[in-house]
Structure formats: C-alpha cells, structure tokens
Design a protein around this motif. Structure first.
Motif, PDB file in Angstrom:
ATOM      1  N   VAL A   1      33.730  39.261  35.557  1.00 42.48           N
ATOM      2  CA  VAL A   1      34.468  38.095  35.081  1.00 42.48           C
ATOM      3  C   VAL A   1      35.872  38.148  35.673  1.00 42.48           C
ATOM      4  O   VAL A   1      36.610  39.112  35.442  1.00 42.48           O
ATOM      5  CB  VAL A   1      34.531  38.066  33.541  1.00 42.48           C
ATOM      6  CG1 VAL A   1      35.486  36.965  33.061  1.00 42.48           C
ATOM      7  CG2 VAL A   1      33.143  37.849  32.952  1.00 42.48           C
ATOM      8  N   VAL A   2      36.242  37.105  36.425  1.00 38.82           N
ATOM      9  CA  VAL A   2      37.541  37.069  37.097  1.00 38.82           C
ATOM     10  C   VAL A   2      38.352  35.901  36.546  1.00 38.82           C
ATOM     11  O   VAL A   2      37.990  34.739  36.744  1.00 38.82           O
ATOM     12  CB  VAL A   2      37.379  36.923  38.624  1.00 38.82           C
ATOM     13  CG1 VAL A   2      38.739  37.060  39.310  1.00 38.82           C
ATOM     14  CG2 VAL A   2      36.379  37.917  39.174  1.00 38.82           C
ATOM     15  N   ASP A   3      39.439  36.203  35.851  1.00 38.51           N
ATOM     16  CA  ASP A   3      40.303  35.174  35.274  1.00 38.51           C
ATOM     17  C   ASP A   3      41.663  35.786  34.993  1.00 38.51           C
ATOM     18  O   ASP A   3      41.736  36.921  34.501  1.00 38.51           O
ATOM     19  CB  ASP A   3      39.700  34.606  33.987  1.00 38.51           C
ATOM     20  CG  ASP A   3      40.250  33.238  33.626  1.00 38.51           C
ATOM     21  OD1 ASP A   3      41.476  33.138  33.368  1.00 38.51           O
ATOM     22  OD2 ASP A   3      39.465  32.271  33.596  1.00 38.51           O
ATOM     23  N   ASP A   4      42.730  35.050  35.291  1.00 36.51           N
ATOM     24  CA  ASP A   4      44.065  35.609  35.057  1.00 36.51           C
ATOM     25  C   ASP A   4      44.486  35.563  33.597  1.00 36.51           C
ATOM     26  O   ASP A   4      45.438  36.225  33.198  1.00 36.51           O
ATOM     27  CB  ASP A   4      45.100  34.874  35.914  1.00 36.51           C
ATOM     28  CG  ASP A   4      45.244  33.417  35.524  1.00 36.51           C
ATOM     29  OD1 ASP A   4      46.392  32.972  35.317  1.00 36.51           O
ATOM     30  OD2 ASP A   4      44.217  32.719  35.447  1.00 36.51           O
TER      31      ASP A   4
ATOM     32  N   ALA B   1      44.070  36.631  29.842  1.00 38.66           N
ATOM     33  CA  ALA B   1      43.430  37.651  29.013  1.00 38.66           C
ATOM     34  C   ALA B   1      42.561  36.997  27.945  1.00 38.66           C
ATOM     35  O   ALA B   1      41.483  37.508  27.597  1.00 38.66           O
ATOM     36  CB  ALA B   1      44.486  38.549  28.371  1.00 38.66           C
TER      37      ALA B   1
ATOM     38  N   ARG C   1      39.334  35.896  29.658  1.00 37.71           N
ATOM     39  CA  ARG C   1      38.493  37.059  29.963  1.00 37.71           C
ATOM     40  C   ARG C   1      37.773  37.549  28.712  1.00 37.71           C
ATOM     41  O   ARG C   1      36.581  37.874  28.752  1.00 37.71           O
ATOM     42  CB  ARG C   1      39.342  38.193  30.567  1.00 37.71           C
ATOM     43  CG  ARG C   1      39.875  37.909  31.948  1.00 37.71           C
ATOM     44  CD  ARG C   1      40.367  39.176  32.650  1.00 37.71           C
ATOM     45  NE  ARG C   1      41.427  39.872  31.923  1.00 37.71           N
ATOM     46  CZ  ARG C   1      42.717  39.617  32.060  1.00 37.71           C
ATOM     47  NH1 ARG C   1      43.115  38.665  32.906  1.00 37.71           N
ATOM     48  NH2 ARG C   1      43.627  40.316  31.397  1.00 37.71           N
ATOM     49  N   LYS C   2      38.506  37.586  27.604  1.00 39.03           N
ATOM     50  CA  LYS C   2      37.894  38.037  26.347  1.00 39.03           C
ATOM     51  C   LYS C   2      36.815  37.069  25.879  1.00 39.03           C
ATOM     52  O   LYS C   2      35.728  37.482  25.456  1.00 39.03           O
ATOM     53  CB  LYS C   2      38.972  38.177  25.272  1.00 39.03           C
ATOM     54  CG  LYS C   2      38.442  38.681  23.933  1.00 39.03           C
ATOM     55  CD  LYS C   2      39.564  38.858  22.916  1.00 39.03           C
ATOM     56  CE  LYS C   2      39.010  39.361  21.588  1.00 39.03           C
ATOM     57  NZ  LYS C   2      40.105  39.539  20.582  1.00 39.03           N
TER      58      LYS C   2
ATOM     59  N   SER D   1      33.729  37.265  28.235  1.00 38.49           N
ATOM     60  CA  SER D   1      33.051  38.546  28.036  1.00 38.49           C
ATOM     61  C   SER D   1      32.263  38.554  26.735  1.00 38.49           C
ATOM     62  O   SER D   1      31.107  38.992  26.691  1.00 38.49           O
ATOM     63  CB  SER D   1      34.086  39.677  28.039  1.00 38.49           C
ATOM     64  OG  SER D   1      33.469  40.919  27.806  1.00 38.49           O
TER      65      SER D   1
ATOM     66  N   LEU E   1      35.729  43.387  34.246  1.00 36.72           N
ATOM     67  CA  LEU E   1      36.783  42.376  34.291  1.00 36.72           C
ATOM     68  C   LEU E   1      37.706  42.551  35.491  1.00 36.72           C
ATOM     69  O   LEU E   1      37.918  43.670  35.968  1.00 36.72           O
ATOM     70  CB  LEU E   1      37.613  42.433  33.005  1.00 36.72           C
ATOM     71  CG  LEU E   1      36.848  42.297  31.691  1.00 36.72           C
ATOM     72  CD1 LEU E   1      37.786  42.534  30.511  1.00 36.72           C
ATOM     73  CD2 LEU E   1      36.188  40.931  31.581  1.00 36.72           C
TER      74      LEU E   1
ATOM     75  N   ARG F   1      41.558  40.543  37.024  1.00 38.19           N
ATOM     76  CA  ARG F   1      42.622  39.613  36.647  1.00 38.19           C
ATOM     77  C   ARG F   1      42.897  38.536  37.681  1.00 38.19           C
ATOM     78  O   ARG F   1      43.502  37.514  37.368  1.00 38.19           O
ATOM     79  CB  ARG F   1      43.921  40.389  36.391  1.00 38.19           C
ATOM     80  CG  ARG F   1      43.844  41.364  35.222  1.00 38.19           C
ATOM     81  CD  ARG F   1      45.098  42.215  35.182  1.00 38.19           C
ATOM     82  NE  ARG F   1      45.211  43.022  36.409  1.00 38.19           N
ATOM     83  CZ  ARG F   1      46.251  43.803  36.683  1.00 38.19           C
ATOM     84  NH1 ARG F   1      47.279  43.852  35.851  1.00 38.19           N
ATOM     85  NH2 ARG F   1      46.263  44.516  37.795  1.00 38.19           N
TER      86      ARG F   1
ATOM     87  N   ASP G   1      37.446  32.136  38.207  1.00 40.61           N
ATOM     88  CA  ASP G   1      38.394  31.077  37.886  1.00 40.61           C
ATOM     89  C   ASP G   1      38.953  30.508  39.187  1.00 40.61           C
ATOM     90  O   ASP G   1      38.919  31.163  40.231  1.00 40.61           O
ATOM     91  CB  ASP G   1      39.517  31.658  37.017  1.00 40.61           C
ATOM     92  CG  ASP G   1      40.463  30.594  36.492  1.00 40.61           C
ATOM     93  OD1 ASP G   1      40.061  29.415  36.423  1.00 40.61           O
ATOM     94  OD2 ASP G   1      41.605  30.940  36.147  1.00 40.61           O
TER      95      ASP G   1
END
Length: 375
Positions: A6-9, A11, A14-15, A18, A37, A39, A59
């Motif tokens: 999972v790639v996302d800046d 948090a 991402r949570k 996930s 994960l 970032r 993302d």
C-alpha cells in the motif's frame, strides 16, 4: 495469500487501506491478505524488490515521487500488478486513465477526495479489485501500446492529414447519412466492443490504429463509473482518427464514428425514422456489470442484421458479453475474442471462446487489422 504493498503519503489512508484489506480474510480462495506499507513512490520502488508484493495499491498525489512517475518506473523495472487509488474528480479521472495507459491494471476512486474519510464505502470494491489484480498479467515497458502505435503510424503514413498533422477524420464523408443499408458496398454495418479490467489502455491503442477511412460505426461498453467515461471518450477522441463521443442522450449512429456508453448505466440501440440511434438507459437490474455488454449486443441483434455486425470482446473479469456475442455468432455475425496471451484478465473473452462463440481468437496487436479487413 495475497501480499499487497500500500503506497500513500497519508498515514490515515495507509491505515484505512491496510485495515480493509487485512479484515477481508480469504477472498475467492486466494487466502488472507498481507499488507506492507510505503509513504511515497520512492519508498515503493525500494520496497518492491525487497518485499516482492503480488499487488501494489498506488496513490496519485504524493511528495518526493508522485504516483504516475512511480508507476512508469514500476512497469519498467519491477513489473507487478498495480491498482490506482485516486480521487473521483475530473482531474482524478484523467490522471487515472493516464495511469491505466501506463500499465495499471485497475483503479479505485476515493469517494471523498485525496484524503477520504469515507473509504469504507468502497471497501468491498477495493478488496475485490486488489485480489483479482493479483491474477492479472503485467508486461514490462508497455510493449503492446508501442506495437499498436507503430501499426497506426504505418497505416496512416500515406493517408490524408489534418492541418495539425493528425490523420484526417473519416466522419466528415459520412456526415449526411445513417448506417448503411443492404445496398452498402461494405460488409459491416456495426461494430460492438465490450471490455472491462485492462480495457481503457487497450481501447486507446486499438482505436488509435484504425485507418481514417474506417467506415462502420463502433459502439463501446467499457465497465466504468459515470465520472470516468466522459474523460475516457475525450482521451480516445484525441488518440483516434475517428470522432469519439460519450453517449449522454439519444444520438444518431453514423458511419466512421465511435460511441462510448456512459458509465453507471447501459446503452441500447434502436431504430428511429429508419436510422440507427443509440440511447442511454438506466442500469438494468438483470445485468451484473454496467455499462452492460450483453444488453448492448442484445439490442443490436434486434435492429441490425447480425450477418453485418461484428462483435469484439476484450479483456475483463467475469462473462459479460459472452452470451450475447455467442448468439450473434450463431446468427451469422462475426466475433473476435482477445486471446489469453495478451488479455490482462482472460475472463470475458475466455467465456466467449468456451461457449464456441468466437469467429477469431486474436492477440491484441492483431485485432485492429482483422477489424479493418472485415469492414
């Protein structure tokens, strides 16, 4: 087990992603989902060779390295199925389509913008698309698109050009008429195309390779939400030598033009005053996917001679279009099923082959030539 990066800046995102993926349990017999994960795009490129994920969710808007840059690097350096997670805006739709052309398998639209607090609304869609993407074929470097573009350039090299240097459009020659009648010198009055997962990039590549004098109308049902099909039609129009439009109201179906069904609804064909028309219709409850390929082809069978109709079924999960195109084939029509060797997901075309409804089974880079020969 399906391993997902999972790639996302954010948090928070991402949570959320996930949690939705790990809570899904065993989906379609694929086993539980394991999540790692990253970032941003740079972190993702470092993680992929180390973690060896089955799927990446990516993302679009991230610092350090944005999603599109990361995607192009993934396809070139570490080919792996990618599902884009982008905002459901006009710009988000355009960027998502660009990502699909770069090699992303699928996408999930964030219902609340870049940082969505409503991701639970798309949890089932996210899990389903991620698990299915794990089974998709991914090829390095966009080789299919490159081959088809070369075919287009060769086909149009000696043809008429517009003032901006693009191939001349064929639609002007047919502007005064409807679809051809039985006196036509051609052999095809209609081409119907169905596609789903992996379809947008393939449609762009196929249609950009059509000759400017392609004389039959083409009607397309691509599984997509309404917020994306307008952008898809605009992108196809820019790439294709034929005029392309999204069907948002009743329109005449003219030779040498391409019509894209509006998302979250269906498209049906009918006769008005002796001419062929296309009109949007509310999504039919009896059809699982929308715009429905089966419903489009079934309506075509009622108003166009099947012997003068061509059906093309491209990459996609499930079996939408297989039954109706098998009927089209049985009634004398010609059909093309994309072959397993090129399809991102060999579900829909595979079902057409399994039912004995395919006149030709062809890899993607041979479909345009076959269509051109028939038309």
């Amino acid at each position: 087990m399906v391993k997902v990066l999972v790639v996302d800046d954010s948090a928070l995102m991402r949570k959320a992603l996930s949690s939705m993926l790990t809570a899904a349990g065993d989906v379609d017999g694929s086993g539980p989902v394991e999540v790692v994960l990253a970032r941003n795009g740079e972190d993702a490129l470092e993680a992929i060779p180390r973690e060896r994920p089955d799927v990446v969710t990516l993302d679009v808007n991230m610092p350090v390295m944005d999603g599109l840059t990361c995607l192009s690097r993934i396809m070139a350096e570490h080919p792996v199925p990618v599902v884009m997670v982008s905002s459901i805006t006009e710009r988000g739709a355009l960027v998502t389509l660009e990502a699909l052309e770069l090699g992303a398998v699928d996408y999930v639209a964030k219902p609340g913008g870049t940082v969505s607090l409503n991701m639970a609304e798309v949890a089932d869609e996210l899990v389903r698309k991620v698990v299915r993407a794990a089974r998709a074929r991914v090829r390095a470097g966009g080789s299919l698109t490159a081959r088809l573009r070369r075919q287009r350039e060769e086909a149009h090299a000696a043809g008429p050009r517009r003032r901006d240097g693009a191939p001349a459009r064929a639609g002007a020659a047919a502007a005064g008429g409807g679809t051809r009648g039985t006196g036509s010198t051609g052999s095809t009055d209609l081409v119907v195309v169905g596609s789903s997962t992996g379809g947008p990039a393939l449609l762009s590549a196929l249609f950009s390779a059509l000759p400017a004098d392609f004389s039959a109308p083409v009607v397309v049902a691509q599984h997509m939400p309404a917020s994306f099909t307008g952008a898809l039609a605009a992108r196809l129009d820019a790439a294709c030598p034929l005029p392309v439009q999204e069907v948002t109201a009743l329109v005449p179906v003219l030779p040498g033009r391409v019509y894209v069904a509006r998302g979250d609804a269906d498209l049906v064909l009918a006769r008005r005053g002796g001419g062929l028309v296309a009109r949007p219709a509310p999504a039919g409850a009896g059809y699982r996917w929308h715009p429905s390929v089966d419903r489009l082809v079934t309506s075509a069978l009622e108003v166009v001679d099947p012997r003068r109709t061509v059906g093309v079924l491209l990459t996609g999960m499930g079996d939408d279009g297989a039954q109706a195109m098998t009927e089209l084939h049985a009634r004398g029509g010609r059909t093309i099923a994309e072959s397993e060797e090129s399809a991102v997901v060999w579900g829909m075309p595979g079902q057409l082959v399994a039912r004995g409804g395919a006149t030709r089974v062809l890899p993607a880079d041979q479909i345009t030539a076959q269509l051109t020969g028939w038309v």
